[in-house]
Design an enzyme around this catalytic site. Structure first.
Site, PDB file in Angstrom:
ATOM      1  N   GLY A  46     -19.322  38.510 -51.373  1.00 28.61           N
ATOM      2  CA  GLY A  46     -18.240  37.937 -52.370  1.00 28.61           C
ATOM      3  C   GLY A  46     -17.865  39.090 -53.210  1.00 28.61           C
ATOM      4  N   GLN A  51     -13.751  43.563 -59.948  1.00 26.47           N
ATOM      5  CA  GLN A  51     -14.372  44.859 -59.255  1.00 26.47           C
ATOM      6  C   GLN A  51     -13.589  45.833 -58.360  1.00 26.47           C
ATOM      7  OE1 GLN A  51     -17.257  41.873 -57.296  1.00 26.47           O
ATOM      8  NE2 GLN A  51     -18.572  43.596 -57.389  1.00 26.47           N
ATOM      9  N   CYS A  94     -25.013  43.360 -55.704  1.00 29.79           N
ATOM     10  CA  CYS A  94     -23.851  43.381 -56.186  1.00 29.79           C
ATOM     11  C   CYS A  94     -23.131  44.553 -55.821  1.00 29.79           C
ATOM     12  CB  CYS A  94     -23.684  43.232 -57.801  1.00 29.79           C
ATOM     13  SG  CYS A  94     -22.135  43.032 -58.340  1.00 29.79           S
ATOM     14  N   LEU A  95     -21.815  44.558 -55.213  1.00 32.00           N
ATOM     15  CA  LEU A  95     -21.289  45.768 -54.871  1.00 32.00           C
ATOM     16  C   LEU A  95     -21.042  46.760 -55.917  1.00 32.00           C
ATOM     17  CD1 LEU A  95     -18.861  44.200 -52.356  1.00 32.00           C
ATOM     18  CD2 LEU A  95     -20.758  45.422 -51.909  1.00 32.00           C
ATOM     19  N   HIS A 136     -22.357  33.684 -59.465  1.00 29.75           N
ATOM     20  CA  HIS A 136     -22.513  35.349 -59.458  1.00 29.75           C
ATOM     21  C   HIS A 136     -21.026  35.891 -59.372  1.00 29.75           C
ATOM     22  CE1 HIS A 136     -24.035  39.617 -58.208  1.00 29.75           C
ATOM     23  NE2 HIS A 136     -22.821  39.757 -58.134  1.00 29.75           N
ATOM     24  N   GLU A 137     -20.173  35.455 -58.630  1.00 32.19           N
ATOM     25  CA  GLU A 137     -18.680  35.882 -58.710  1.00 32.19           C
ATOM     26  C   GLU A 137     -18.110  35.386 -60.021  1.00 32.19           C
ATOM     27  OE1 GLU A 137     -18.094  38.343 -56.901  1.00 32.19           O
ATOM     28  OE2 GLU A 137     -19.806  38.105 -55.419  1.00 32.19           O
ATOM     29  N   HIS A 140     -18.754  37.691 -62.961  1.00 29.71           N
ATOM     30  CA  HIS A 140     -17.783  38.531 -63.096  1.00 29.71           C
ATOM     31  C   HIS A 140     -16.417  38.488 -64.014  1.00 29.71           C
ATOM     32  CE1 HIS A 140     -19.618  41.831 -60.545  1.00 29.71           C
ATOM     33  NE2 HIS A 140     -19.756  40.693 -59.698  1.00 29.71           N
TER      34      HIS A 140
HETATM   35 NI    NI Z   1     -21.325  41.205 -58.000  1.00 32.81          NI
END
Ligand code: NI
Length: 173
Positions: A46, A51, A94-95, A136-137, A140
């Protein structure tokens, strides 16, 4: 399509609240294409637009398992309409917080509304990994990271670890 750099903590852009999208047009689809390619390259399941430094309310996701055909999903202006009380734990990563994995509890089912890649409105229930990932997304989009649910000590350690790893990788370039 292009692979774009992914921002990592403690980049202040990640704390921004993302703006709603006015319309789903070719320009927005180009952003979604870049996001998907960037996510696959990372690799991750995701990614929110913020991001890659674009604070707009757009998310891409693909929960296909290894060996399955890709199942890209796109979410524009997603909203959670309803959640159940039961929660489920999941070890999240998380990236933007690379190499850090911690268990977070979230509602196990959520009812969603969003616009898809073509701008069509969709309403559906998400459960299991889908429910965890979309929550989660969507965090963000509010400038919230999964490490914000951890104790202050664990959060500080996680950010320090990412900063150190970044320093090491920039020294080798
Ligand atoms: Ni993330």
């Amino acid at each position: 399509m292009a692979i774009r750099p992914i921002l990592t903590v403690p980049d202040p852009i990640l704390k921004q609240v993302s703006k709603p999208v006015d319309k789903v047009d070719d320009q927005l689809r180009a952003l979604m294409d870049d996001m998907l390619e960037t996510m696959y390259d990372a690799p991750g399941i995701g990614l929110a637009a913020v991001q890659i430094g674009e604070p707009v309310r757009v998310i891409v996701m693909d929960l296909a398992r290894e060996g399955e055909d890709p199942q890209p999903r796109y979410f524009v202006n997603p909203e959670i309409l309803e959640t159940v009380e039961d929660t489920q734990p999941y070890e999240e990563g998380c990236l933007s917080v690379p190499e850090i994995y911690e268990t977070v509890e979230r509602p196990e089912r959520v009812r969603l509304r969003y616009l898809d890649y073509d701008g069509k409105a969709v309403e559906e229930w998400a459960e299991g990994l889908y429910a965890t990932c979309i929550q989660h997304e969507m965090d963000h989009l509010e400038g919230v990271l999964f490490i914000d649910y951890l104790s202050r000590l664990k959060r500080t350690r996680a950010v320090d670890k990412v900063k150190k790893a970044r320093r090491r990788s920039s020294e080798t370039v």
